[in-house]
Design an enzyme around this catalytic site. Structure first.
Site, PDB file in Angstrom:
ATOM      1  N   ASP A  71       6.869  -1.860   4.356  1.00  0.00           N
ATOM      2  CA  ASP A  71       6.363  -2.798   3.838  1.00  0.00           C
ATOM      3  C   ASP A  71       5.931  -2.555   2.308  1.00  0.00           C
ATOM      4  O   ASP A  71       6.212  -1.285   1.974  1.00  0.00           O
ATOM      5  CB  ASP A  71       4.757  -3.256   4.289  1.00  0.00           C
ATOM      6  CG  ASP A  71       4.097  -2.034   5.118  1.00  0.00           C
ATOM      7  OD1 ASP A  71       4.249  -1.181   4.046  1.00  0.00           O
ATOM      8  OD2 ASP A  71       3.370  -2.061   5.661  1.00  0.00           O
ATOM      9  N   ASP A  73       3.231  -2.392  -0.869  1.00  0.00           N
ATOM     10  CA  ASP A  73       1.893  -2.403  -1.317  1.00  0.00           C
ATOM     11  C   ASP A  73       1.847  -2.654  -2.987  1.00  0.00           C
ATOM     12  O   ASP A  73       2.495  -1.526  -3.604  1.00  0.00           O
ATOM     13  CB  ASP A  73       1.017  -1.076  -0.792  1.00  0.00           C
ATOM     14  CG  ASP A  73       0.862  -1.279   0.620  1.00  0.00           C
ATOM     15  OD1 ASP A  73       0.892  -2.402   1.346  1.00  0.00           O
ATOM     16  OD2 ASP A  73       0.883  -0.164   1.260  1.00  0.00           O
ATOM     17  N   ASP A 151      -4.449   9.863  -0.203  1.00  0.00           N
ATOM     18  CA  ASP A 151      -4.389  11.123   0.596  1.00  0.00           C
ATOM     19  C   ASP A 151      -3.465  12.135  -0.133  1.00  0.00           C
ATOM     20  O   ASP A 151      -3.948  13.376  -0.347  1.00  0.00           O
ATOM     21  CB  ASP A 151      -4.235  10.507   1.842  1.00  0.00           C
ATOM     22  CG  ASP A 151      -3.221   9.625   2.207  1.00  0.00           C
ATOM     23  OD1 ASP A 151      -2.221   9.305   1.345  1.00  0.00           O
ATOM     24  OD2 ASP A 151      -3.040   9.439   3.445  1.00  0.00           O
TER      25      ASP A 151
HETATM   26  P1  ATP Z   1       3.548   3.661   6.154  1.00  0.00           P
HETATM   27  O1  ATP Z   1       4.929   3.981   5.744  1.00  0.00           O
HETATM   28  O2  ATP Z   1       3.210   4.458   7.536  1.00  0.00           O
HETATM   29  O3  ATP Z   1       3.123   2.374   5.911  1.00  0.00           O
HETATM   30  P2  ATP Z   1       2.053   4.316   3.810  1.00  0.00           P
HETATM   31  O4  ATP Z   1       1.864   5.615   3.144  1.00  0.00           O
HETATM   32  O5  ATP Z   1       2.257   3.138   3.233  1.00  0.00           O
HETATM   33  O6  ATP Z   1       2.758   4.778   4.983  1.00  0.00           O
HETATM   34  P3  ATP Z   1      -0.741   2.999   4.738  1.00  0.00           P
HETATM   35  O7  ATP Z   1      -1.381   3.376   5.960  1.00  0.00           O
HETATM   36  O8  ATP Z   1       0.219   1.758   4.487  1.00  0.00           O
HETATM   37  O9  ATP Z   1       0.557   4.208   4.588  1.00  0.00           O
HETATM   38  O10 ATP Z   1      -1.121   3.270   3.280  1.00  0.00           O
HETATM   39  C1  ATP Z   1      -1.032   2.790   1.865  1.00  0.00           C
HETATM   40  C2  ATP Z   1      -1.374   3.945   0.942  1.00  0.00           C
HETATM   41  O11 ATP Z   1      -2.860   3.718   0.838  1.00  0.00           O
HETATM   42  C3  ATP Z   1      -0.921   5.354   1.317  1.00  0.00           C
HETATM   43  O12 ATP Z   1       0.371   5.799   0.762  1.00  0.00           O
HETATM   44  C4  ATP Z   1      -2.095   6.158   0.502  1.00  0.00           C
HETATM   45  O13 ATP Z   1      -1.816   6.260  -0.984  1.00  0.00           O
HETATM   46  C5  ATP Z   1      -3.155   5.230   0.800  1.00  0.00           C
HETATM   47  N1  ATP Z   1      -4.333   5.658   1.749  1.00  0.00           N
HETATM   48  C6  ATP Z   1      -4.029   4.984   3.309  1.00  0.00           C
HETATM   49  N2  ATP Z   1      -4.835   5.719   4.061  1.00  0.00           N
HETATM   50  C7  ATP Z   1      -5.554   6.354   3.261  1.00  0.00           C
HETATM   51  C8  ATP Z   1      -6.402   7.360   3.658  1.00  0.00           C
HETATM   52  N3  ATP Z   1      -7.149   7.507   4.988  1.00  0.00           N
HETATM   53  N4  ATP Z   1      -7.054   8.222   2.673  1.00  0.00           N
HETATM   54  C9  ATP Z   1      -6.523   8.082   1.473  1.00  0.00           C
HETATM   55  N5  ATP Z   1      -5.567   7.191   0.984  1.00  0.00           N
HETATM   56  C10 ATP Z   1      -5.013   6.496   1.947  1.00  0.00           C
HETATM   57 MG    MG Z   2       2.255   1.142   4.133  1.00  0.00          MG
END
Ligand code: ATP
Ligand code: MG
Length: 452
Positions: A71, A73, A151
């Site tokens: 996805d 963001d 994170d």
């Molecule tokens: P995925 O491929 O699993 O979606 P993702 O990195 O996009 O991985 P998401 O959970 O969709 O993970 O979160 C999007 C972004 O938001 C992360 O890349 C990070 O920058 C931030 N983020 C998400 N959860 C946290 C957290 N618990 N603490 C700090 N930042 C976070």
């Molecule tokens: Mg994501």
């Protein structure tokens, strides 16, 4: 009860540190052809309205690896209401994080406003619990502040739609190139703020093939008990992401290595620890291996099957104890299921719709042992027969259930009427259905180990 003042959340000494780097289009491999048209539309539209607009997080990280993101963001300096004013197809969601969802048929592009680090830095509200966990996080800030509160460094890279550059405030590009997963800021504090980051560390390390930086790996064993403070519904979502990632075998192994698995599935861990090389581990490894194969082949995976397998050993042991003390077997399994599930949902809240099916699969296991009379025909028509049969086959393959019984059912399903009649006759031995007698196997050596 909660205060937004204590303790102070992580704050970098220099938010605009000299580390800030901008990688122009010629210095990175992100091509717009890999970005979804809808995400591009959102970015261009915000830009046209004179807002800043970037892709951020997992999608930038995955694009840099040449992978197709699941996805996209978007982040912007526009506030949620301003985002809603720009897009007709937009809904505002979330309390903990207020976000805009821009809908395009099945696809949703998530648009967030830059968030600041703490109250002094921006407008909005943030709440912490007494132990430092962030409860609500709606303080708007600048892009640099937004980067520092993320994170991992590789999750804090920004793709700027204005000039197609990648902006890096935290050294994420270097870590990305080196395959290192590193928390931004002081690791222990970042885990205390949000203990789910420990699970995310494992998930990303396995999925990306990255190494968790030693300073970020070290505190996990120690801080794993903090997961107890996380709402069980959130942990369910995380467990789903962890185990349906397509890399569940390795994820499981790493979760156990870091003492995290036992925080999610305490009774299962207890059983596994009692028999380090035994069939409960072999069985789980097999189920997870199958799950990964199915995901890699784009086949559906049923969470109830996975959870039924994860909790099978505690249920089985408890049911057997009840049978020993005189309970009827089907009843014993139903009771054991209730007890184990009641305790399990305190840590990981398995939704009722899923636990109901898990119960059926478990309760069918003793019923599958009855192979005479009309009962086998009835079972064939049971809506969970297929799942329960698959479950039995896996149990048999890994040495816990009777191979002959599993084979009897395999044969029974494809047998013609006369054969079926013979097979279900009183005294119609299971062994009579096969040409050769298969020796019952003992537990096989597990393919996975705990030492990493
Ligand atoms: P995925 O491929 O699993 O979606 P993702 O990195 O996009 O991985 P998401 O959970 O969709 O993970 O979160 C999007 C972004 O938001 C992360 O890349 C990070 O920058 C931030 N983020 C998400 N959860 C946290 C957290 N618990 N603490 C700090 N930042 C976070
Ligand atoms: Mg994501």
């Amino acid at each position: 009860m909660f205060t937004s003042r204590q303790p102070q959340p992580f704050k970098p000494k220099e938010p605009t540190s000299p580390k800030t780097s901008i990688y122009p289009r010629s210095e990175h491999n992100i091509s717009r052809t890999l970005i979804s048209d809808h995400a591009l539309k959102v970015l261009y539209r915000l830009r046209k309205e004179n807002y800043q607009a970037y892709l951020v997080g997992g999608c930038v990280r995955d694009l840099l690896l040449g992978r197709e993101p699941k996805d996209f963001d978007v982040v912007t300096d526009a506030h949620p209401e301003e985002i809603r004013a720009v897009f007709r197809n937009c809904r505002l969601i979330g309390r903990r994080f207020r976000l805009a969802h821009v809908h395009f048929g099945n696809e949703v592009v998530e648009v967030a406003t830059f968030r600041a680090l703490n109250n002094e830095d921006g407008e909005g509200d943030r709440q912490h619990s007494r132990d430092g966990r962030i409860l609500r996080d709606n303080i708007y800030g600048t892009i640099e502040e937004d980067a520092w509160r993320r994170d991992f460094t590789v999750n804090a890279l920004y793709y700027n739609i204005r000039d197609f550059s990648v902006v890096d405030f935290v050294g994420g590009m270097d870590d990305h190139k080196a395959g290192i997963l590193r928390l931004i800021g002081e690791p222990e504090q970042r885990y205390r703020e949000d203990p789910v980051r420990m699970l995310r560390a494992v998930r990303f390390a396995v999925k990306l093939g990255f190494t968790i930086h030693p300073t970020c790996a070290e505190p996990i064993h120690r801080l794993a008990p903090l997961l107890e403070g996380i709402p069980s519904a959130r942990l369910y979502d995380e467990v789903i992401k962890l185990l349906l990632s397509g890399y569940s075998v390795q994820t499981f192994e790493e979760l156990r290595h870091f003492n995290l698995f036992g925080r999610l599935f305490p009774e299962t861990e207890h059983c596994l620890a009692r028999q380090p090389e035994g069939y409960p581990l072999v069985f789980l490894a097999k189920v997870l291996e199958r799950t990964d194969e199915r995901i890699q082949q784009n086949k559906g995976v049923a969470p109830f099957f996975l959870f039924a397998a994860l909790l099978w050993e505690p249920v089985r042991i408890l049911a057997n104890a009840k049978i020993k003390s005189g309970d009827n077997d089907v009843f014993a399994y139903q009771e054991a299921a209730s007890e184990v599930l009641t305790r399990q949902v305190r840590s990981v809240a398995i939704p009722r719709a899923i636990s109901l099916i898990m119960r059926e699969v478990w309760a069918l296991q003793p019923r599958l042992e009855r192979t005479t009379g009309v009962r086998p025909y009835k079972l064939l028509g049971h809506p969970r027969f297929r799942a329960a049969y698959d479950f039995l086959v896996l149990r048999a393959e890994t040495g816990e259930a009777d191979q002959e019984l599993a084979e009897w059912w395999t044969h029974f399903q494809s047998a013609d009427e006369a054969q079926q009649r013979a097979m279900t006759r009183e005294g119609g031995a299971r062994t009579g259905t096969r040409k050769t007698r298969v020796r019952k196997r003992g537990p096989r050596k597990p393919k996975i180990t705990h030492d990493t």
